[in-house]
Design a protein around this motif. Structure first.
Motif, mmCIF file in Angstrom:
data_model
loop_
_atom_site.group_PDB
_atom_site.id
_atom_site.type_symbol
_atom_site.label_atom_id
_atom_site.label_comp_id
_atom_site.label_asym_id
_atom_site.label_seq_id
_atom_site.Cartn_x
_atom_site.Cartn_y
_atom_site.Cartn_z
ATOM 1 N N GLY A 1 12.770 -3.520 -96.959
ATOM 2 C CA GLY A 1 11.197 -3.442 -97.397
ATOM 3 C C GLY A 1 11.450 -2.687 -98.700
ATOM 4 N N LEU A 2 10.162 -2.459 -99.258
ATOM 5 C CA LEU A 2 9.953 -1.810 -100.473
ATOM 6 C C LEU A 2 9.544 -0.456 -100.120
ATOM 7 C CD1 LEU A 2 7.463 -4.217 -102.572
ATOM 8 C CD2 LEU A 2 9.914 -3.505 -102.928
ATOM 9 N N ASN A 3 9.318 -0.041 -99.076
ATOM 10 C CA ASN A 3 8.760 1.434 -98.756
ATOM 11 C C ASN A 3 10.187 1.929 -98.304
ATOM 12 O OD1 ASN A 3 6.144 1.318 -99.319
ATOM 13 N ND2 ASN A 3 5.705 0.482 -97.327
ATOM 14 N N SER A 4 10.992 2.602 -98.969
ATOM 15 C CA SER A 4 12.510 3.049 -98.893
ATOM 16 C C SER A 4 12.323 4.339 -98.646
ATOM 17 C CB SER A 4 13.325 2.318 -99.943
ATOM 18 O OG SER A 4 12.892 2.827 -101.012
ATOM 19 N N MET B 1 21.783 -11.339 -113.494
ATOM 20 C CA MET B 1 21.726 -12.241 -112.343
ATOM 21 C C MET B 1 22.093 -11.540 -110.794
ATOM 22 S SD MET B 1 23.829 -15.592 -113.486
ATOM 23 C CE MET B 1 23.383 -16.545 -115.206
ATOM 24 N N LEU B 2 22.991 -10.719 -110.846
ATOM 25 C CA LEU B 2 23.561 -10.072 -109.598
ATOM 26 C C LEU B 2 22.550 -8.824 -109.487
ATOM 27 C CD1 LEU B 2 27.452 -10.142 -110.472
ATOM 28 C CD2 LEU B 2 26.173 -11.232 -108.501
ATOM 29 N N ALA B 3 22.123 -8.186 -110.365
ATOM 30 C CA ALA B 3 21.291 -7.087 -110.184
ATOM 31 C C ALA B 3 19.968 -7.594 -109.419
ATOM 32 C CB ALA B 3 20.917 -6.356 -111.254
ATOM 33 N N GLU B 4 19.431 -8.689 -109.941
ATOM 34 C CA GLU B 4 18.060 -9.208 -109.534
ATOM 35 C C GLU B 4 18.322 -9.750 -108.000
ATOM 36 O OE1 GLU B 4 17.055 -12.479 -111.936
ATOM 37 O OE2 GLU B 4 16.616 -11.252 -113.568
ATOM 38 N N THR C 1 16.428 -8.502 -104.400
ATOM 39 C CA THR C 1 15.738 -9.187 -103.603
ATOM 40 C C THR C 1 16.454 -9.026 -102.204
ATOM 41 O OG1 THR C 1 17.035 -11.272 -104.193
ATOM 42 C CG2 THR C 1 15.043 -11.136 -105.206
ATOM 43 N N VAL C 2 17.592 -8.908 -102.034
ATOM 44 C CA VAL C 2 18.321 -8.662 -100.952
ATOM 45 C C VAL C 2 17.933 -7.471 -100.250
ATOM 46 C CG1 VAL C 2 20.628 -8.222 -99.780
ATOM 47 C CG2 VAL C 2 20.542 -10.055 -101.219
#
Length: 425
Positions: free
Chosen positions: A420-423, A406-409, A413-414
């Motif tokens: 953003g996804l392009n990290s 739960m916390l990893a998910e 998302t945070v």
């Protein structure tokens, strides 16, 4: 009648734990802790209470493995800013917990800065070698090089002869060192303003090659150089630096580093999750051993306490605690309310305490199973003990794994919402 004083004591009580021991043994197949695992197995054969105490001691030892990181470089190179960023602090933080920063040399003596959530990890802000007037060997003696696991040598521009001399001395003493070119965001901004056809990847490659060539000319063999912006750790080479540190650290120190690092990409969150998951078997084993003690309410109370403590650790590790979330909101210029809006787990949104854990266990049905395991142990004191222990292990393991997921998910998302996804560039 007390079963331990009855005629049934003729039976080998510990033999009744055989099925429980098998479960625990299978769970605790740890390639990095064979010595500890063998100790646990021996104790399970003779003294269950001692086995539980040994597992507790092992977990405490793992949580307190010291990691000491030395940060050094010339005056004004950004050492203190790096120390604060590495520890996940807001770079505007002026509290006593933050390393003082400024445009001039602010570090005049060796100063330790423990990680706010993982105090076993300490960053040491060292004075610039240029202001001590010591030769490199004397400088290392002055700062107490023995205590450090590795050195990070920082420069805001080109690495100097002082940096080279220091690196060679560190090398002689068989310690690891890494070069970090800080303030790379400023360099990139300046390049973009002066180039008609700006290419970020090409510019970064040129800057890195220039740093490496300069160090090679100063006789540093195979220098490892990383381009970092302390204001945007998710960009450039910070993730490469952390990967390199993980790979080159001794095995028993890797988790200490990984769990303390700021989450700068989704891959790091996944790595943290796997590291935490590897410890679940030990916590569930404690639950199983406690369930073997026929004292009403003891097993459930211990299970809830274990789950509260583990969940708090998971939350801090993923950067979902209040301080980390506030810092992330400031860095990413995303409202804290917007970051919290993408979280779905009550473990992330609410204060973690025994009432919340009990409520979640009731919703999942795990609490009923744990209470049932106690009843089995109480009603059938000897023959029911292995079953009770096995039930407690299985359902505690499931609850810990579910809470971790739960916390990893939510962390994923945070992070995606904030950065953003392009990290990485």
């Amino acid at each position: 009648m007390n079963p331990y004083n009855s005629a049934e004591k003729k039976f080998n009580f510990l033999a009744e734990f055989q099925s429980c021991r098998c479960i625990i043994r299978r769970a605790m197949e740890d390639p990095f802790g064979k010595e500890h695992i063998n100790t646990f197995k021996k104790l399970l054969q003779t003294n269950v209470a001692a086995a539980a105490a040994q597992i507790k001691a092992y977990l405490k030892e793992q949580d307190n493995i010291p990691l000491n990181i030395a940060i050094t470089g010339e005056s004004g190179s950004g050492k203190s800013t790096f120390v604060n960023a590495f520890r996940g602090l807001d770079l505007k933080d002026q509290s006593d917990a933050a390393a003082p920063t400024g445009s001039v040399e602010t570090t005049m003596e060796v100063k330790s800065y423990p990680h706010p959530n993982f105090p076993n990890v300490t960053l040491w802000d060292l004075p610039g070698i240029g202001i001590t007037n010591f030769p490199a060997a004397k400088y290392l003696e002055y700062v107490g090089f023995e205590r450090f696991d590795f050195f990070i040598i920082i420069s805001a521009d080109r690495f100097t002869e002082n940096d080279m001399k220091l690196a060679l001395e560190i090398q002689k003493m068989e310690k690891k060192f890494y070069f970090v070119r800080s303030k790379i965001d400023q360099n990139m901004w300046a390049e973009e303003q002066t180039q008609s056809e700006f290419n970020a990847e090409k510019t970064l490659s040129i800057i890195k090659e220039s740093c490496v060539d300069g160090l090679l000319k100063l006789k540093i063999e195979s220098p490892q150089v990383f381009l970092v912006s302390c204001f945007d750790l998710h960009l450039y080479d910070f993730h490469l630096l952390t990967k390199t540190l993980e790979r080159e650290l001794p095995a028993h120190k890797r988790d200490a580093l990984l769990l303390s690092l700021p989450s700068v990409n989704c891959e790091m969150i996944s790595e943290k999750k796997e590291a935490l998951k590897a410890k679940i078997k030990y916590l569930a084993s404690l639950s199983a051993l406690t369930a073997a003690v026929p004292v009403p309410g003891l097993s459930v109370a211990v299970d809830v306490a274990i789950l509260v403590k583990a969940s708090l650790k998971y939350k801090k590790t993923f950067g979902l605690d209040s301080m980390s979330m506030e810092n992330l909101a400031l860095k990413s210029c995303v409202l804290l309310t917007d970051l919290r809006a993408v979280m779905t787990s009550r473990l992330s949104l609410d204060v973690i305490n025994k009432e919340l854990i009990i409520h979640l266990l009731l919703l999942s049905g795990v609490l009923v199973a744990l209470i049932a395991s106690e009843e089995v142990s109480r009603l059938i004191p000897l023959l029911g003990i292995p079953a009770a222990a096995a039930i407690s292990f299985i359902f505690s393991y499931k609850a810990l794994k579910d809470f971790l997921n739960m916390l990893a998910e939510d962390a994923q998302t945070v992070f995606t919402k904030a950065l953003g996804l392009n990290s990485s560039v």
